[in-house]
Structure formats: structure tokens, C-alpha cells
Design a protein around this motif. Structure first.
Motif, PDB file in Angstrom:
ATOM      1  N   PRO A  96      -2.336  15.323  -4.048  1.00  0.00           N
ATOM      2  CA  PRO A  96      -1.251  14.703  -3.260  1.00  0.00           C
ATOM      3  C   PRO A  96      -1.259  15.123  -1.792  1.00  0.00           C
ATOM      4  CG  PRO A  96      -0.346  16.333  -4.776  1.00  0.00           C
ATOM      5  CD  PRO A  96      -1.783  16.142  -5.141  1.00  0.00           C
ATOM      6  N   ILE A  97      -1.652  16.384  -1.517  1.00  0.00           N
ATOM      7  CA  ILE A  97      -1.653  16.837  -0.117  1.00  0.00           C
ATOM      8  C   ILE A  97      -2.707  16.070   0.685  1.00  0.00           C
ATOM      9  CG2 ILE A  97      -2.193  18.792   1.398  1.00  0.00           C
ATOM     10  CD1 ILE A  97      -0.868  20.634  -0.579  1.00  0.00           C
ATOM     11  N   LEU A 108      -2.702   9.939   5.263  1.00  0.00           N
ATOM     12  CA  LEU A 108      -1.920   8.740   5.589  1.00  0.00           C
ATOM     13  C   LEU A 108      -0.558   9.105   6.149  1.00  0.00           C
ATOM     14  CD1 LEU A 108      -2.911   7.059   2.274  1.00  0.00           C
ATOM     15  CD2 LEU A 108      -3.538   6.180   4.493  1.00  0.00           C
ATOM     16  N   GLN A 109      -0.453  10.318   6.735  1.00  0.00           N
ATOM     17  CA  GLN A 109       0.860  10.834   7.101  1.00  0.00           C
ATOM     18  C   GLN A 109       1.673   9.911   8.005  1.00  0.00           C
ATOM     19  OE1 GLN A 109       3.076  14.306   9.382  1.00  0.00           O
ATOM     20  NE2 GLN A 109       0.912  14.486   9.371  1.00  0.00           N
ATOM     21  N   THR A 159       0.835  -1.209   0.000  1.00  0.00           N
ATOM     22  CA  THR A 159       0.000   0.000   0.000  1.00  0.00           C
ATOM     23  C   THR A 159       0.868   1.257   0.000  1.00  0.00           C
ATOM     24  OG1 THR A 159      -1.507  -1.248   1.383  1.00  0.00           O
ATOM     25  CG2 THR A 159      -1.965   1.094   1.136  1.00  0.00           C
ATOM     26  N   ALA A 160       1.891   1.252   0.870  1.00  0.00           N
ATOM     27  CA  ALA A 160       2.767   2.423   0.955  1.00  0.00           C
ATOM     28  C   ALA A 160       3.448   2.674  -0.386  1.00  0.00           C
ATOM     29  CB  ALA A 160       3.811   2.228   2.047  1.00  0.00           C
ATOM     30  N   ALA A 161       3.915   1.585  -1.015  1.00  0.00           N
ATOM     31  CA  ALA A 161       4.573   1.726  -2.314  1.00  0.00           C
ATOM     32  C   ALA A 161       3.618   2.340  -3.327  1.00  0.00           C
ATOM     33  CB  ALA A 161       5.068   0.360  -2.794  1.00  0.00           C
ATOM     34  N   THR A 162       2.352   1.898  -3.279  1.00  0.00           N
ATOM     35  CA  THR A 162       1.356   2.421  -4.209  1.00  0.00           C
ATOM     36  C   THR A 162       1.143   3.922  -3.991  1.00  0.00           C
ATOM     37  OG1 THR A 162       0.291   0.285  -4.145  1.00  0.00           O
ATOM     38  CG2 THR A 162      -1.007   2.102  -5.028  1.00  0.00           C
ATOM     39  N   ILE A 163       1.047   4.320  -2.722  1.00  0.00           N
ATOM     40  CA  ILE A 163       0.826   5.745  -2.421  1.00  0.00           C
ATOM     41  C   ILE A 163       2.018   6.581  -2.908  1.00  0.00           C
ATOM     42  CG2 ILE A 163       0.575   7.434  -0.559  1.00  0.00           C
ATOM     43  CD1 ILE A 163      -0.749   5.104   1.040  1.00  0.00           C
ATOM     44  N   LYS A 184       6.442   6.734   8.514  1.00  0.00           N
ATOM     45  CA  LYS A 184       7.110   5.586   9.116  1.00  0.00           C
ATOM     46  C   LYS A 184       7.813   4.746   8.040  1.00  0.00           C
ATOM     47  CE  LYS A 184       4.331   3.591  12.040  1.00  0.00           C
ATOM     48  NZ  LYS A 184       3.320   2.564  12.316  1.00  0.00           N
ATOM     49  N   VAL A 185       7.095   4.493   6.951  1.00  0.00           N
ATOM     50  CA  VAL A 185       7.644   3.663   5.884  1.00  0.00           C
ATOM     51  C   VAL A 185       8.860   4.339   5.247  1.00  0.00           C
ATOM     52  CG1 VAL A 185       7.200   2.727   3.602  1.00  0.00           C
ATOM     53  CG2 VAL A 185       5.491   2.516   5.389  1.00  0.00           C
TER      54      VAL A 185
END
Lengths: 280, 302
Positions: A258-259, A265-266, A199-203, A271-272
Motif C-alpha cells: 500500500p505504501i 500516486l500521492q 482509477t482513484a476509486a480502484t486504488i 486531490k481526489v
């Protein structure tokens, strides 16, 4: 020792620095937002006011109606959708292999990927312009999507490899003892556990692709193909000083997606990114 | 079959099928273009003329041209000032945010969020925003603030030296968030016991910073330094919308210089040679990053 209640001088100093930081980093976007809500006459009013006397929210509808911003946004969403999908298709198996297999060339190709991540897209855009031209892919979305995918692969592979590394190998092995193949061990066991990483990679891919400028700027020429980042530069070229409120509104429209994703999901994204950049 | 035998089989498995999509895509769209740009730099190719011959003249001409030296100077000032201030400002903000969290101050997360937001705004939009802020018209808020303190209007984007200052300022604004994020991560990895022990020994705030925070943070500061140097060398979009490299060629950093050489002057080989120069900077800096990273990882294991 100073009392915990009440404002001691250190806390006051920290609050003061917070105020300066917020003004310097938040001020510019707020000013543009303020410009985007003015009637043309008030743009040039002196002294300027942060909150306009007439809040011209219809500027946004004018941008939507009179310019191609809607089309640019559609193009961006389309390009990003296929990019994100394509990147995962390539990077998930590759990062699994980097995480689980020992093979010759593993270290050197990983380093090679890191180098690719750091190379300016301008370097590859130069020859790509010529190939795309020869292959008839210049000025097509399929052409730029392929390059977007290539540009995002190195970062994504590193990020996902880090995630897979943190999942114990014994899980794959247990699945394989139960009769799974390597492939189904990845799909059924490792991939679901690393869903947060994917998910993080996708974002990240979506946010970075939204900002991507050099590739579409060079490989697309007709304005109806432009994504937002290129379209807004085009919009700037065709607007006059009397339409600054529209340019400001278009700028706000270009930065809001993007903001919003980022603020929503900040905690997770931060963290990621930290674990990716610091530990690797 | 035992688990050990399974692991043995895992080691013999061939990774290439898993890597095949990556090899194809990266090979066609990354490796091949990179090799081709190097090849083109050794030719006399023109953008609109297909025939060319191999020659070293392109590099010879590039390195002695006054434009190249000027561009290097502009790039160096831009990168140096950006990196120094991103590093310092990032550190100060990271320290402030950490102090705020330790003391449970309100507004800490807000401050961190506001800084980070500047980092997800597309570079092209950042250029547009700063163009509006720095304008000499009445909507240029920065000139209005200068007017309030009793100063003259400053034509930020119309005088070469000021334009370079403006572009650098906007880039500091853009890049500080990333720098802050890394250093904040570094601060959080320093064990709290170190500070407790220092307090027991009577060390003051400055001494704690000097003898605990800085030495502990050093590896991450170096990694950060290298990363932001690479990112700043690659800057293109923000300058494109802020000044387009002007006035004159006063803000034309290396990537813009390569772009104008090819797409304005149609000098394909000259632009390729500049791109190779940028490529060399990227590769060397990445190598430094990689080595620092490995040293860091080895220390971690110990």
C-alpha cells in the motif's frame, strides 16, 4: 521586511517542526525496517543501533521460505482483485443513476449509503458469521469477497457520483441525440471522461481492502485462507522473542504494497480524497 | 426530437435497473445483517445454541453490568484524547506544510508524504509496530530514549493506565494524517486576498490566524471532528494486535468488548446489544456529519 534569501527565524522554526514531524511519523516504520535487517543477536544488543552492523537482508528470504506470508499475500491479491472488479460493476451504474436521474428516495438512499459507510464492519460481521455458516460459505474466499464488495460500495458510490456530477449533462444529451441509448452514453462518453475517478476509486478500494481486518478475521478460520492482515496476526502468535527479526520483516512486507502504491500516486490520490471529503 | 424533449424523457427514466445490483448486494450483506443484529439484541441467543426467546433482559443486564460501565469509560477516554490530539496535531502540521509551500522550503512534500504514509499502513501492522517500539526489551526504542534522558524503563503495555495511554498514542499516530489532509484542503480554499488585505491593514501573524484562518476553517474543522470521532469509535484492528484489549480489560474499547462478548463468552445476544449501541453512535454521528455537510454546501452556493 525580512530578506528572502538566508534563513530567517520563521523558516528555521518551520524546518525544526518538519524535523519533529518526520521523526515522529517516519521513525516507527524506519525502526521496524531496521529491526527487520538484523541478525537475532543484534536485536537484543545494547545500546541499539539504527543501522545494524550486519545487514541481514536474508531475513526476508527466511520469512518467504519459512512462513506462509507468500500464501497470505497471494490470498490478499486474489480477494482484492475480485473485490475491486465487483465494486466497479455495482457502483459505476449506481453512481451514474444518482448523478443523472431525479427520483423519489434519491436523497434518503444516498444518506443511507453514507450511514452504511460509517458503520463498523463488526456490526454486520456478527449476523454474517451465522448466515455464512448456514450457507456453507464460512471460511471461503467467495464469502468474504461478497462482504468486501458490500463494505466498499457506499464509499465508492459517493466518490464516483462526485465525479459524474462534474461532467456536464450536455455531453450525455449530445450522445443521446446522436442515437446513443442511456446505457451507451454512459459507457462511451461519461465513463471514459471519468477514467481518473474510476482509477482513484480502484486504488482506494485496493488499499482499504488490503487493510481490511474484521471481516476476514471473523469469517475465515483456517490459516491457509488468511489475507495478509489476518495472517500477520497469526504469524505474531506463532513467533517467539528470538524470531522478532522475522516478525519485523513480515510487518515490512505487509506495509510495503500500500505504501508504494500510495507514494507513486500521492498527488492524484490526495486531490481526489480532498474533493470527495470536503465537497462531496 | 428537440433537446428539451430528450431532457424530459431523461427525467422520466427509471433509475431502478441501474441501482438494482447495489440494492441486492447492500440489501443482503448490509441492510439485512444490520436489522438482524438489532433483532438478535432483543433475544437471549447463545452462539452455540440455536433456540432462543425474545426478551429485554439482555439490555437490562448489559446496562447495569460493571464491565459495561468500565468499557464506556475506557472508550470515552480513548476517543476523546485521540480526537483532540488528532485535530490539534493535524491542524499544526497542515499549517506547517502550508507555510513551507508558501515559502518554497525544501522538504515540505517529504514531510507531508511521511505523515500520509502512516495512514495507509494496515491497522493491524500499526499495532505490531507500536508493540515493538514500546517494548521494555532492548529493541524498544522509546524506552531507550527515556533511558538516554535518564528516566526509568516504563512498562507501557503491562500496566492498565499506561496501556490505555499507549493505545491512544498509537491511534493518534495513525489518525493524524487524515485530519491533516482535510485541514490542509481547508486551508487551501481560503482566498489569498484575505491575507493580503490583512497585511495591508497591519495585522500580525497571530491576528491573521485568529481572524481569518480560524473562522474560514471552522466548517471543515467540524466535519473533520465528526469523521475522526466515528473512525475512532470503530477502532478494532490496531488494538487487537497492540494489546488485545489487555492487560485485564484495560484497553477494551466498545468494538473489542462486543467481539469478546460473542466469541470468547459465546454470548451472542449480549454482543449484539453492544453492537447496536455502537451502531447507534455511528448513525447519530453520521447524521451530524450529514447536516453539517449540507449546511456547508448551502453556504457554498450562496
Amino acid at each position: 521586511m525580512r530578506g528572502r534569501k538566508g534563513l530567517d527565524s520563521t523558516s528555521a522554526f518551520i524546518y525544526f517542526s518538519f524535523a519533529l514531524i518526520i521523526i515522529f511519523f517516519g521513525g516507527p516504520a524506519i525502526w521496524v525496517f531496521s529491526l527487520s535487517l538484523r541478525v537475532p543477536a543484534e536485536i537484543f544488543a545494547f545500546p541499539p543501533r539504527i543501522i545494524p552492523s550486519i545487514v541481514a537482508w536474508w531475513n526476508y528470504m527466511d520469512v518467504w521460505r519459512l512462513s506462509d506470508m507468500g500464501l497470505y499475500m497471494y490470498n490478499s491479491f486474489k480477494i482484492i482483485f475480485f473485490t475491486v472488479f465487483g465494486v466497479l460493476l455495482v457502483a459505476v451504474p449506481a453512481s451514474y443513476a444518482y448523478s443523472r436521474f431525479q427520483f423519489r428516495g434519491r436523497q434518503s438512499t444516498l444518506f443511507g449509503l453514507l450511514v452504511f459507510q460509517m458503520i463498523s464492519p463488526l456490526v454486520i460481521a456478527i449476523p454474517l458469521y451465522r448466515y455464512m455458516d448456514q450457507m456453507g460459505l464460512l471460511d471461503t474466499h467467495i464469502g468474504v469477497i461478497m462482504v468486501y464488495i458490500a463494505v466498499q460500495i457506499p464509499f465508492t458510490t459517493w466518490l464516483l457520483k462526485g465525479f459524474f456530477d462534474s461532467i456536464p449533462r450536455s455531453l450525455d444529451e449530445a450522445a443521446m441525440i446522436d442515437g446513443c441509448s442511456r446505457y451507451s452514453a454512459m459507457v462511451r462518453v461519461v465513463a471514459p471522461i471519468s477514467a481518473p475517478g474510476i482509477t482513484a476509486a480502484t486504488i482506494f478500494n485496493a488499499i482499504m481492502s488490503w487493510s481490511q481486518f474484521i471481516i476476514p478475521f471473523i469469517l475465515l478460520t483456517r490459516s491457509h485462507n488468511f489475507p495478509v492482515a489476518v495472517g500477520i496476526l497469526h504469524f505474531q502468535d506463532v513467533t517467539t522473542e528470538t524470531q522478532l527479526h522475522l516478525l519485523a520483516a513480515a510487518s515490512v512486507m505487509a506495509m510495503v504494497p500500500p505504501i508504494l502504491i500510495f507514494i507513486g500516486l500521492q498527488g492524484f490520490v490526495v486531490k481526489v480524497l480532498i474533493s470527495g471529503a470536503v465537497k462531496g | 426530437m428537440s433537446a428539451v424533449a430528450r431532457t424530459g424523457r431523461a427525467l422520466r427514466e427509471k433509475p431502478w435497473l441501474w441501482l438494482l445490483p447495489l440494492i441486492i448486494i447492500v440489501g443482503i450483506f448490509y441492510l439485512y445483517p444490520v436489522l438482524d443484529v438489532i433483532r438478535l439484541s432483543f433475544t437471549n441467543a447463545h452462539l452455540l445454541r440455536p433456540q432462543y426467546i425474545y426478551t429485554l433482559r439482555t439490555y437490562e443486564r448489559l446496562f447495569v453490568s460493571p464491565g459495561f460501565m468500565h468499557m464506556m469509560r475506557v472508550t470515552f477516554i480513548f476517543v476523546f484524547a485521540s480526537v483532540v490530539f488528532q485535530l490539534l496535531l493535524g491542524l499544526v502540521i497542515a499549517l506547517a506544510v502550508q507555510a513551507g509551500i508558501k515559502r518554497g522550503l525544501r522538504g515540505t512534500v517529504l514531510t507531508r508524504t511521511v505523515v500520509l504514509v502512516s495512514w495507509v499502513i494496515p491497522g493491524i501492522v500499526i499495532g505490531l509496530i507500536w508493540r515493538l517500539l514500546l517494548s521494555t526489551s532492548s529493541f524498544g526504542i522509546i524506552n531507550y530514549i527515556l533511558y538516554l534522558i535518564g528516566l526509568e524503563r516504563v512498562p507501557f503495555l503491562y500496566v492498565p493506565g499506561l496501556a490505555l495511554f499507549s493505545v491512544t498514542l498509537a491511534n493518534i499516530w495513525r489518525g493524524t494524517a487524515f485530519s491533516m489532509l482535510l485541514q490542509y484542503a481547508g486551508l487551501q480554499r481560503i482566498p489569498e486576498e484575505f491575507y493580503e488585505a490583512a497585511t495591508v491593514d497591519g495585522a500580525g501573524t497571530w491576528q491573521q490566524f485568529r481572524f481569518i484562518t480560524m473562522p474560514q476553517l471552522r466548517p471543515i474543522l467540524f466535519l473533520n471532528l465528526v469523521l475522526i470521532t466515528i473512525y475512532t469509535f470503530n477502532t478494532f484492528d490496531m488494538i487487537m494486535s497492540l494489546t488485545m484489549g489487555g492487560p485485564g480489560r484495560s484497553t477494551e474499547v466498545i468494538s473489542l468488548y462486543a467481539y469478546t462478548t460473542i466469541w470468547r463468552q459465546l454470548n451472542l445476544s449480549g454482543g449484539a446489544a453492544i453492537a447496536v449501541f455502537l451502531l447507534a453512535i455511528n448513525v447519530i454521528t453520521t447524521l451530524v456529519y450529514y447536516l453539517l455537510h449540507r449546511i456547508g454546501a448551502e453556504q457554498e452556493v450562496e
